[in-house]
Write an enzyme that holds these catalytic residues in place. Structure first.
Site, mmCIF file in Angstrom:
data_model
loop_
_atom_site.group_PDB
_atom_site.id
_atom_site.type_symbol
_atom_site.label_atom_id
_atom_site.label_comp_id
_atom_site.label_asym_id
_atom_site.label_seq_id
_atom_site.Cartn_x
_atom_site.Cartn_y
_atom_site.Cartn_z
ATOM 1 C CB THR A 172 -9.204 9.641 8.898
ATOM 2 O OG1 THR A 172 -10.090 8.710 9.530
ATOM 3 C CG2 THR A 172 -8.743 9.064 7.567
ATOM 4 N N GLY A 212 -7.628 4.029 10.182
ATOM 5 C CA GLY A 212 -8.478 2.905 9.829
ATOM 6 C C GLY A 212 -8.549 2.589 8.354
ATOM 7 C CB THR A 213 -6.965 4.012 5.295
ATOM 8 O OG1 THR A 213 -5.636 4.060 5.828
ATOM 9 C CG2 THR A 213 -7.576 5.397 5.358
ATOM 10 N N GLY A 214 -6.271 1.149 6.480
ATOM 11 C CA GLY A 214 -5.764 -0.204 6.248
ATOM 12 C C GLY A 214 -6.762 -1.270 6.673
ATOM 13 C CB CYS A 215 -8.974 -1.524 9.655
ATOM 14 S SG CYS A 215 -7.751 -1.317 10.956
ATOM 15 C CE LYS A 230 -1.991 -1.449 3.690
ATOM 16 N NZ LYS A 230 -2.855 -1.712 4.861
#
Length: 269
Positions: A211, A213-216, A179
């Site tokens: 922010t 939590g993009t990976g989650c 990523k």
């Protein structure tokens, strides 16, 4: 094809994020948005908000194992994703159970460091990931910081990212989705490295969004589409589109001290 009353099922094995922007809460929102019924096995409870981790309390490894075993026994799980496993004890117990479920696609998000920079995964657990978990994966989805931790070398541009992905895929014998959101540029580029082949996924980069939590969210969306029976490349393509929209249409509020809090919009228009 599942009917309306028989949705595909996905399981997340992850920590609980009190701000609901990452971890199991983000995974459940993502599963629902993709038309998948979500199950959770919690590994730890994290007191956090975007940009700040205050405390982490692990769940007993025996209870983590009990959650997973029960869910796999009772539900037709179509895909599994792992998020924060926290400790070597938990990671090892999870690997032991998942080794017996090889027919279920496994997405491993090797959560090691929070967006805030706080260390989330205990260092001794990294070896468990490498020896026991990675070989079970349908895909591993590290960000560049996590890939750097695994390789011990910095990844500063797209060519280095491409080389790192090939090395990791060759080393562990499974696909790696690198990523590239931490790289500079107008495009957020990710690279799927598998079987000596590199496939690129690109989307506009949304600047100024603070922010987490993009990976989650990304890995949960991939797991959702694998649960539907889609190929890995198609699952990543759909997940990339979803997480890009979740960032672009992010939510925001003003806290009492006047700072702005951002969060992913897991139901983008």
């Amino acid at each position: 094809m599942a009917t309306r009353n028989e949705l595909p099922v996905a399981l997340t094995i992850a920590g609980s994020d009190s701000s609901a922007g990452a971890g199991a809460q983000a995974d459940l929102k993502t599963f629902g948005a993709q038309g998948v019924y979500g199950l959770t096995a919690l590994t730890c409870v994290v007191a956090e908000t975007p940009g700040k981790v205050v405390s982490i309390e692990p769940v007993l490894a025996e209870l983590v194992a009990a959650q997973i075993t029960l869910l796999l026994d009772k539900f037709p799980v179509g895909a599994i994703k792992t998020g924060l496993l926290y400790s070597s004890d938990i990671a090892s117990r999870v690997a032991t159970i998942l080794r017996e479920s090889k027919s279920i696609p496994l997405v491993i998000d090797p959560v090691m460091v929070a967006t805030s920079g706080d260390l989330l995964l205990r260092k001794e657990a990294i070896g468990i990931y490498e020896r026991e978990l990675f070989p079970l994966a349908a895909v591993v989805t590290p960000n560049l910081d996590e890939a750097t931790t695994l390789l011990g070398t910095s990844i500063v541009d797209l060519p280095a990212m491409r080389e790192a992905g090939r090395e990791l895929s060759d080393r562990y014998g499974v696909p790696f989705l690198m990523k590239g959101g931490h790289l500079a540029g107008d495009r957020a580029i990710d690279l799927l490295c598998a079987n000596g082949r590199v496939t690129e996924f690109s989307a506009p980069f949304a600047r100024g969004v603070q922010t987490h939590g993009t990976g989650c969210t990304y890995s949960a969306a991939i797991a959702s589409h694998l649960a539907k029976g889609e190929s890995l490349e198609e699952a990543i393509r759909c997940a990339k589109k979803y997480v890009t929209a979740a960032i672009a249409h992010h939510l925001q509020w003003k806290s009492e001290d006047g700072t702005t809090i951002h969060a992913l919009n897991h139901s983008p228009p």
